[in-house]
Every structure is written in C-alpha cells, then in structure tokens.
Scaffold this active site. Structure first.
Site, PDB file in Angstrom:
ATOM      1  N   ARG A 175       0.840  -1.217   0.000  1.00 56.92           N
ATOM      2  CA  ARG A 175       0.000   0.000   0.000  1.00 56.92           C
ATOM      3  C   ARG A 175       0.871   1.262   0.000  1.00 56.92           C
ATOM      4  O   ARG A 175       0.580   2.235   0.703  1.00 56.92           O
ATOM      5  CB  ARG A 175      -0.920   0.039   1.214  1.00 56.92           C
ATOM      6  CG  ARG A 175      -1.973  -1.030   1.237  1.00 56.92           C
ATOM      7  CD  ARG A 175      -2.951  -0.888   0.068  1.00 56.92           C
ATOM      8  NE  ARG A 175      -4.089  -1.757   0.264  1.00 56.92           N
ATOM      9  CZ  ARG A 175      -4.097  -3.057  -0.021  1.00 56.92           C
ATOM     10  NH1 ARG A 175      -3.035  -3.619  -0.564  1.00 56.92           N
ATOM     11  NH2 ARG A 175      -5.173  -3.783   0.199  1.00 56.92           N
ATOM     12  N   SER A 260     -10.400  -0.228   3.324  1.00 64.82           N
ATOM     13  CA  SER A 260      -9.636  -0.373   4.568  1.00 64.82           C
ATOM     14  C   SER A 260      -9.166   1.001   5.026  1.00 64.82           C
ATOM     15  O   SER A 260      -8.554   1.728   4.254  1.00 64.82           O
ATOM     16  CB  SER A 260      -8.401  -1.240   4.351  1.00 64.82           C
ATOM     17  OG  SER A 260      -8.767  -2.540   3.996  1.00 64.82           O
ATOM     18  N   GLU A 356      -4.573   4.318   5.996  1.00 60.59           N
ATOM     19  CA  GLU A 356      -4.278   4.001   4.597  1.00 60.59           C
ATOM     20  C   GLU A 356      -4.646   5.156   3.665  1.00 60.59           C
ATOM     21  O   GLU A 356      -3.860   5.516   2.791  1.00 60.59           O
ATOM     22  CB  GLU A 356      -5.012   2.711   4.199  1.00 60.59           C
ATOM     23  CG  GLU A 356      -4.556   2.181   2.860  1.00 60.59           C
ATOM     24  CD  GLU A 356      -5.427   1.057   2.339  1.00 60.59           C
ATOM     25  OE1 GLU A 356      -5.220  -0.081   2.763  1.00 60.59           O
ATOM     26  OE2 GLU A 356      -6.297   1.316   1.498  1.00 60.59           O
TER      27      GLU A 356
HETATM   28  N1  EPU Z   1     -10.801  -9.999  10.773  1.00 63.00           N
HETATM   29  C1  EPU Z   1     -11.486 -10.011  11.944  1.00 63.00           C
HETATM   30  N2  EPU Z   1     -12.439  -9.062  12.170  1.00 63.00           N
HETATM   31  C2  EPU Z   1     -12.742  -8.120  11.254  1.00 63.00           C
HETATM   32  C3  EPU Z   1     -12.030  -8.101  10.043  1.00 63.00           C
HETATM   33  C4  EPU Z   1     -11.056  -9.048   9.814  1.00 63.00           C
HETATM   34  O1  EPU Z   1     -11.242 -10.852  12.814  1.00 63.00           O
HETATM   35  O2  EPU Z   1     -13.617  -7.304  11.514  1.00 63.00           O
HETATM   36  C5  EPU Z   1      -9.806 -11.050  10.496  1.00 63.00           C
HETATM   37  C6  EPU Z   1     -10.345 -11.995   9.417  1.00 63.00           C
HETATM   38  O3  EPU Z   1     -11.100 -13.041   9.974  1.00 63.00           O
HETATM   39  C7  EPU Z   1      -9.078 -12.508   8.789  1.00 63.00           C
HETATM   40  C8  EPU Z   1      -8.132 -11.334   8.911  1.00 63.00           C
HETATM   41  O4  EPU Z   1      -8.648 -10.474   9.920  1.00 63.00           O
HETATM   42  O5  EPU Z   1      -8.551 -13.580   9.511  1.00 63.00           O
HETATM   43  C9  EPU Z   1      -7.950 -10.587   7.622  1.00 63.00           C
HETATM   44  O6  EPU Z   1      -9.208 -10.102   7.133  1.00 63.00           O
HETATM   45  P1  EPU Z   1      -9.576  -9.992   5.564  1.00 63.00           P
HETATM   46  O7  EPU Z   1      -9.222 -11.258   4.881  1.00 63.00           O
HETATM   47  O8  EPU Z   1     -10.945  -9.475   5.468  1.00 63.00           O
HETATM   48  O9  EPU Z   1      -8.532  -8.952   4.994  1.00 63.00           O
HETATM   49  P2  EPU Z   1      -7.902  -7.635   5.599  1.00 63.00           P
HETATM   50  O10 EPU Z   1      -6.480  -7.921   5.988  1.00 63.00           O
HETATM   51  O11 EPU Z   1      -8.786  -7.096   6.646  1.00 63.00           O
HETATM   52  C10 EPU Z   1      -6.892  -6.831   3.325  1.00 63.00           C
HETATM   53  C11 EPU Z   1      -6.820  -5.560   2.580  1.00 63.00           C
HETATM   54  C12 EPU Z   1      -8.099  -5.321   1.784  1.00 63.00           C
HETATM   55  C13 EPU Z   1      -8.284  -6.478   0.832  1.00 63.00           C
HETATM   56  C14 EPU Z   1      -8.332  -7.775   1.646  1.00 63.00           C
HETATM   57  C15 EPU Z   1      -8.361  -8.974   0.744  1.00 63.00           C
HETATM   58  C16 EPU Z   1      -5.356  -4.042   3.756  1.00 63.00           C
HETATM   59  C17 EPU Z   1      -5.251  -2.851   4.646  1.00 63.00           C
HETATM   60  N3  EPU Z   1      -6.587  -4.449   3.478  1.00 63.00           N
HETATM   61  O12 EPU Z   1      -7.905  -6.682   4.318  1.00 63.00           O
HETATM   62  O13 EPU Z   1      -7.938  -4.136   1.029  1.00 63.00           O
HETATM   63  O14 EPU Z   1      -9.457  -6.350   0.063  1.00 63.00           O
HETATM   64  O15 EPU Z   1      -7.132  -7.906   2.451  1.00 63.00           O
HETATM   65  O16 EPU Z   1      -7.140  -9.115   0.110  1.00 63.00           O
HETATM   66  O17 EPU Z   1      -4.329  -4.572   3.337  1.00 63.00           O
HETATM   67  C18 EPU Z   1      -8.300  -1.785   0.941  1.00 63.00           C
HETATM   68  O18 EPU Z   1      -7.076  -1.653   0.919  1.00 63.00           O
HETATM   69  O19 EPU Z   1      -9.079  -0.784   0.891  1.00 63.00           O
HETATM   70  C19 EPU Z   1      -8.869  -3.119   1.065  1.00 63.00           C
HETATM   71  C20 EPU Z   1     -10.175  -3.334   1.207  1.00 63.00           C
END
Ligand code: EPU
Length: 360
Positions: A175, A260, A356
């Site tokens: 990012r 995010s 972000e």
């Molecule tokens: N989780 C929770 N509670 C929540 C949200 C997430 O426990 O409320 C846990 C999930 O269960 C999972 C982990 O956190 O084990 C990761 O969650 P998720 O797979 O939803 O992905 P993320 O790390 O929260 C990132 C990116 C997203 C992207 C997704 C999928 C960043 C900051 N965010 O989110 O990007 O779509 O992975 O690849 O890297 C964005 O940048 O705007 C964005 C949406």
C-alpha cells in the site's frame, strides 16, 4: 500543432467554490476554492499556471476513494477525467495495455477480461480510478498492482514536464509507492500501462477467495489442481472476488467509506513472539524479510470496535478495518474515531495503526 504550442493556447476553465461531496466516497460535504475538470493532458498545465491559483496548494483527485477531506480545500483541485484504453504492444509473452488515469478501475479490469487478457481479475471491484491505483499499489486477494505494472506517465505540477516511470522508479511497497512519499502531491498520473502475461495462472490461494471458489464448485488449489477442468477461469475468479467483496465491504454509493482505513501493521519477529504468547489467537502473516504482518481488522475487532459509532462516524459491522459515514459525519468526526481506535489498539497490543487513505 506541437504539444507545447497546444499547452500554451489552452485556457483553463476553473470553477470557484466547487462542491466535492460527489467526488469523495465518504460523501463529506466540503468545497474546493478552485477546481478544474481535466479531460485532456494539456489542461493540467493550463490550470496550474492560471494566475488565480498562483501560490495556492494543488491536489489531484481521482475517484476520491482513498482520501479523507476533513475540511474545505483552499487551493486548486484537479479532477482527473482522462479516458481511453488500448493495447499498446504485444509480444510472445505478454500484452501491454494502457489506460488513461481517469478510467474507473473496475470497468477497466472487466474490459481486459472481455478482451480475453486475464491477469487483473483478483483486483475486481476496487473503487477509484486507474491513475490512483499505483499511488497506493492497490492489492487484494493475493495480488498487488505492482505485479502487473509496466510503466506510467505523469505530469510534474510545478514544471509541466511529462515523465515516464517504470516499476523500479515507482518504488512500490505494501500500500505504498514513491507517490506517497517523495512524490507526494507533486504529480498528476495521466496513464498507466500494465503487462499482462500470456501464460496465465489462477491466483486463488487467499482464504476468503478459495472458500468462495470451492462453494462455486471450483478447485480451491491453484496450479496443482489435479483436474484442470476444475481450475477456476479468470472470469470465475473475477466473479468470486466480486461476491466476497459485496458480502464484506460496503458499497460507497450506499454507505460512505474508503475501503480499509488502516494498513495491516508489520512488526518485527521479537515483538511478534511476545505478543503471540499473550494473544495466542492473533491473526498473522509471516513476511519474506522475517517480519510479521498482523490483521488490523482482527486487532480492532478484539478491542470491541466492530459496529461501534462515534456520532455518525462508525466502524463497519462486517469488517472492522472499514470506517463508514452513516450520514452527516464530517472528516474531523471520522478522524476522531480513527484516533480513538488507534489509541485502544496501541494500549492493548502495543501496535501502531497507520491510516491508509490520504488525510487532508
Ligand atoms: N478480521 C477479523 N475481524 C474483522 C475483520 C477481519 O477478525 O472485523 C480477520 C479476518 O477473519 C481474517 C483477517 O482479519 O482472519 C484478515 O481479514 P480480511 O481477509 O478481510 O482482509 P484484511 O487484511 O482485513 C486486506 C486488505 C483489503 C483487501 C483484503 C483482501 C489491507 C489494509 N486491506 O484486508 O484491502 O481487500 O485484504 O485481500 O491490506 C483496501 O485496501 O481498501 C482493502 C479493502
């Protein structure tokens, strides 16, 4: 007519007191002192050289899906609306596809698939424009933009010079890029060229995506899938990503948000080991350099913030990493909520969350 002659003869049409409510996905009701709609590259130079904006700050806005406008902007806002997309080159190994900075990202991804040029499908449904995508090196479901990037064209706002940058010059990170650091607020990105390899392979390992594909009857594994017929096509991955995003992430047209709100923090191995002893369930991803990336959504969720609000600024019910405007919130309301979350996460885990979006 030469490019410079054209530039000199182009007159900027600046609009004073321009409302930005529909130009930022949080829907904050703020104004720009001056704005200019950019539909041709030459208009950038004409706008920044207009005597009415001499000495004022300049900002380039794409889809407004990665900024927090916390108040009126006392300067010139360039609204990037350059359109166009084409295959510029093709060799034995790849297609090179160029898109203008103002093209909506998701429509561009769908178009490449319709042309039978796969490779961007994991990045389906990300809001914003093509020109904004390299700035934060957008990424999702196991793919980052930098993996498909060839080069970009940009105009330096101070000089009007057109530059071309390759991937190394963009210094992409998680990012992150040159445009968030040394290049911040200095350039308007006018077009981006992508390299889409002809030897396509599905990228379907990301947990949420694999689950969705399996539910749709595709093999969850990627290249190793025993039955090639079961392997997902690029279109199947596109459809699955769209479904996962729709289920988890709010549509900015219905509920103001910028995806995010925080980056997933990366900490060193020693700090991680200590944290893991205290919090055995912590969600983490080992990095190639030995450090560990944590899921910020999990950290925020554990602090009890999911679904909670401070006034009209709230944490989304289905994904704690997304902050939303329930209607009528201001940029400062949202930043106050973000600070409260940062404080709680730091107190409990000793980890700093970094925003972000660009906060103005
Ligand atoms: N989780 C929770 N509670 C929540 C949200 C997430 O426990 O409320 C846990 C999930 O269960 C999972 C982990 O956190 O084990 C990761 O969650 P998720 O797979 O939803 O992905 P993320 O790390 O929260 C990132 C990116 C997203 C992207 C997704 C999928 C960043 C900051 N965010 O989110 O990007 O779509 O992975 O690849 O890297 C964005 O940048 O705007 C964005 C949406």
């Amino acid at each position: 007519m030469s490019r410079s002659a054209l530039a000199a003869s182009t007159v900027a049409s600046l609009i004073a007191g321009y409302p930005l409510k529909t130009h930022n996905t949080f829907g904050f009701d703020v104004r720009a002192q001056f704005a200019c709609l950019i539909e041709r590259e030459e208009q950038v130079l004409a706008a920044v050289r207009d005597p009415r904006v001499a000495g004022l700050p300049r900002l380039v806005l794409g889809g407004g899906s990665n900024v927090v406008l916390s108040g009126d902007f006392a300067g010139l806002m360039l609204l990037m609306a350059l359109r166009g997309r084409r295959v510029v080159r093709e060799d034995q190994h790849a297609w090179y596809v160029e898109a203008a900075g103002g093209e909506p990202w998701h429509e561009f991804v769908a178009w490449t698939l319709a042309q039978r040029m796969p490779g961007l499908e994991n990045l389906a449904l990300i809001p914003g424009t093509v020109g904004a995508a390299p700035i934060q090196n957008i990424g999702a479901y196991g793919l980052e933009l930098c993996e498909r990037f060839a080069s970009l064209r940009a105009i330096e706002l101070a000089t009007g010079k057109v530059i071309e940058l390759d991937a190394a010059a963009c210094r992409f990170g998680y990012r992150d890029s040159f445009f968030k650091r040394e290049g911040r607020e200095r350039f308007a990105i006018t077009s981006v060229t992508f390299r889409l390899p002809k030897a396509w392979q599905p990228r379907a390992g990301y947990a949420d995506l694999a689950r969705e594909l399996a539910a749709r009857g595709h093999a969850a594994a990627t290249v190793e899938a025993d039955e090639p017929a079961m392997q997902p096509t690029a279109q199947a991955i596109f459809d699955a990503v769209v479904a996962v995003r729709r289920a988890k992430l709010p549509d900015p047209r219905e509920l103001g948000n910028a995806g995010s709100f925080f980056k997933n923090p990366v900490i060193d191995a020693v700090q991680f080991e200590a944290l893991k002893r205290r919090e055995p369930d912590i969600v983490s991803y080992a990095q190639a350099d030995g450090r560990v990336k944590l899921a910020a959504g999990w950290l925020i969720d554990q602090c009890g913030w999911k679904g909670r609000a401070m006034g009209a600024a709230a944490v989304h019910e289905r994904q704690a990493l997304v902050l939303v405007n329930r209607g009528g919130a201001s940029g400062s309301d949202l930043l106050a909520l973000a600070r409260a979350i940062q404080r709680d996460v730091f107190e409990r885990f000793g980890v700093e969350l970094e925003a972000e979006p660009v906060c103005l």
